[in-house]
Write an enzyme that holds these catalytic residues in place. Structure first.
Site, PDB file in Angstrom:
ATOM      1  N   HIS A  40      -1.985  -9.184 -56.056  1.00 26.31           N
ATOM      2  CA  HIS A  40      -0.893  -8.433 -55.777  1.00 26.31           C
ATOM      3  C   HIS A  40      -1.291  -6.719 -55.927  1.00 26.31           C
ATOM      4  O   HIS A  40      -0.879  -5.930 -55.147  1.00 26.31           O
ATOM      5  CB  HIS A  40       0.212  -8.933 -56.749  1.00 26.31           C
ATOM      6  CG  HIS A  40       0.719 -10.058 -56.696  1.00 26.31           C
ATOM      7  ND1 HIS A  40       0.629 -10.763 -57.912  1.00 26.31           N
ATOM      8  CD2 HIS A  40       0.900 -10.967 -55.716  1.00 26.31           C
ATOM      9  CE1 HIS A  40       0.777 -12.331 -57.716  1.00 26.31           C
ATOM     10  NE2 HIS A  40       1.114 -12.105 -56.238  1.00 26.31           N
ATOM     11  N   CYS A  96       4.168 -22.811 -50.871  1.00 24.50           N
ATOM     12  CA  CYS A  96       4.071 -21.713 -50.007  1.00 24.50           C
ATOM     13  C   CYS A  96       5.287 -21.149 -49.191  1.00 24.50           C
ATOM     14  O   CYS A  96       5.510 -20.427 -48.293  1.00 24.50           O
ATOM     15  CB  CYS A  96       3.301 -22.047 -48.456  1.00 24.50           C
ATOM     16  SG  CYS A  96       1.443 -22.408 -48.832  1.00 24.50           S
ATOM     17  N   CYS A  98      -2.298 -28.927 -49.384  1.00 23.25           N
ATOM     18  CA  CYS A  98      -1.930 -27.665 -48.831  1.00 23.25           C
ATOM     19  C   CYS A  98      -3.307 -26.974 -48.928  1.00 23.25           C
ATOM     20  O   CYS A  98      -4.194 -26.954 -49.868  1.00 23.25           O
ATOM     21  CB  CYS A  98      -0.988 -26.968 -49.897  1.00 23.25           C
ATOM     22  SG  CYS A  98      -1.186 -25.161 -49.502  1.00 23.25           S
TER      23      CYS A  98
END
Ligand code: MSP
Length: 510
Positions: free
Chosen positions: A20, A128, A143
């Protein structure tokens, strides 16, 4: 001129990690650079607080989603100043003004005829918050990003008529080839579109943690549509950024956004759903979407759920935010995946920040102090050096316009190296021993000081606090891009400065 740059808004299901920090730092470099150009800049980041990723994480902790959101939003908010990140606003999707805007825009999409009731059946990744097409599913119904088993969903939802935008999206990609970059990502998005668009759920029936659908209270909006609209909604209630008069209409000033920065995990939402949604709402499209790569550790995308996280706070504590910013922008070519490690971090820190830039600064200042009592002799910059700096600010600006942040930094760094070579070539300490070479020594010292000033102005977006300290020692406070032209400044005196990048930083106590 105005410039509007965004990061994705981050899920508050977990604490922030280096991944991030990466996008946020990159956006900050762009925002700072555009401020140097004298533009009106709006830089937005924030948190995505609705949907299953947050609701599930909260329930696992036995708390309400709002409580988890409040707790983690604070941590994301606190990360920005620690990274020396200068965002103009921090949006939370639980802000009531955002929620109202989402309802307004999506009601318009419905009035325009792009919403209908249908049944969704298919595979879904709750991490997600994404409905997966068959082609996107890993072996064992997993996933591909989170490696967890997908759930089979069947629910009655309102759908967004994405398929209605097939042609217009293809036209968009044909007309604006630079709208998604790098090229590989543009191709990926276009081939997804060409493979045939299917309508997607716009609302969720089963969930309650979301923005209520105004025309049917039993639904909340699907988190992605709520989240994407943050880029637009923020402008309707954020305070004016510096340099823009209070009370200005920020939407009129800044919409459409110039650059959305994202990683490839959320490519489809930004390059397919988002433009279609804006078209459906009759809003202008952003100019550019830049898709950077993943920071990898041991070959895996760094993510909280995979537990392979490098703690940005620990790095900052030991080496400072500038060192982290520099490392991420320099070591991982922006736009590509790249492995990060403490070993490569320490190598860059020592060989480039400490040895190349740090020593250049301390040597230059020390020699001016020693040979000229801190006074910089006035006059022209040595043409031998000037030649290698011609057009540099414009070249850096050109790269940053294309979000080529690693290339821009490399242009600058080549000049840091050039200045170090200049010191070696000219050997001022030898000139100082020869009385007849006084003028040559003047020229060398002045050229070094001016070169150092010029590169430091250009480095400011990457290394804001070190650059400010160094410019302070050079008595040159002008940060404008125009002042990065070699010869644009006139340094009179230099003052001593403590080591910019000390080598003896201790590991943080664990
Ligand atoms: N909430 C959505 C985004 C909504 S935007 C309208 C989301 N959140 S997230 O918390 O998962 O953040 C994803 C983004 O974080 C990536 O697109 C990227 O910007 C950044 N990164 C997270 N991990 C990363 C790496 N390991 N490497 C590079 N970027 C990383 O998706």
């Amino acid at each position: 001129m105005s410039f509007y740059v965004t990061t994705p808004i981050y899920y508050v299901n977990a604490a922030p990690h280096l991944g991030h920090a990466y996008t946020t730092i990159a956006a900050d470099v762009m925002a700072r650079h555009h401020r140097q150009r004298g533009e009106e800049v709006f830089f937005l980041t924030g948190t995505d607080e609705h949907g299953e990723p947050v609701a599930d994480a909260a329930h696992a902790l036995g708390i309400e989603p709002q409580e988890l959101a409040d707790r983690n939003a604070e941590r994301f908010k606190a990360l920005a100043p620690q990274l020396e990140v200068s965002n103009d606003f921090f949006i939370r999707t639980t802000d009531p003004q955002h929620e109202a805007k989402v309802q307004e825009v999506l009601s318009r999409v419905r009035e325009n005829g792009f919403v209908y009731m249908g049944t969704y059946e298919g595979w879904y990744c709750p991490r997600c918050a994404d409905f997966k097409a068959d082609s996107e599913i890993d072996e064992g119904n997993r996933c591909p990003i989170h490696h967890i088993e997908l759930t089979r969903e069947q629910e009655d939802n309102y759908f967004f008529r994405l398929s209605a935008f097939q042609e217009r999206l293809e036209e968009l990609y044909a007309e604006r080839e630079d709208w998604v970059a790098p090229r590989t990502r543009y191709n990926e998005a276009l081939s997804f579109i060409r493979s045939g668009l299917r309508d997607v759920p716009l609302t969720r029936h089963k969930l309650t943690w979301g923005v209520p659908v105004p025309w049917d209270e039993e639904h909340v909006f699907y988190v992605w549509f709520d989240a994407l609209l943050n880029y637009y909604s923020a402008l309707s209630y954020a305070p004016s950024p510096e340099g823009v008069p209070a009370g200005s209409d920020l939407t009129a000033t800044f919409w459409p956004a110039n650059h959305h920065l994202i990683a490839k995990d959320i490519l489809r939402f930004h390059t397919v759903y988002w433009p279609a949604l804006l078209m459906a709402a009759e809003l202008e499209l952003p100019e550019h979407i830049f898709v950077h790569g993943y920071l990898l550790m041991e070959g895996e995308k760094m993510s909280k759920s995979l537990g392979n996280v490098l703690d940005p706070f620990a790095v900052i504590e030991r080496f400072g935010a500038d060192a982290l910013r520099f490392y991420l922008m320099r070591d991982v070519p922006f736009g590509q995946d790249g492995s990060v490690s403490t070993t490569s971090f320490e190598l860059r820190y020592e060989s480039e920040l400490a040895n190349e830039l740090g020593n250049l600064a301390s040597r230059t200042i020390a020699m001016i102090a020693q040979f000229r009592q801190g006074t910089v002799p006035p006059g022209e910059v040595d043409p031998v050096l000037a030649e290698d700096f011609t057009g540099l600010p414009a070249r850096v600006a050109g790269h940053i316009d294309r979000a080529e942040l690693t290339l821009a930094l490399d242009e600058i760094w080549q000049r840091v190296r050039r200045l170090n070579r200049y010191v070696e070539e000219q050997a001022p300490w030898r000139l100082a021993k020869d009385d007849s070479r006084g003028e040559d020594l003047d020229s060398v010292l002045r050229s070094l000081a001016e070169g150092l000033r010029a590169v430091t102005v250009l480095l400011w977006p990457y290394l804001p606090s070190s650059a400010e300290r160094l410019l302070g020692a050079l008595g040159a406070s002008d940060l404008s891009l125009a002042s990065a032209e070699l010869g644009a400044g006139a340094i009179e005196r230099v003052s001593p400065i403590d080591s910019l990048f000390p080598k003896d930083t201790q590991p943080a106590a664990s």
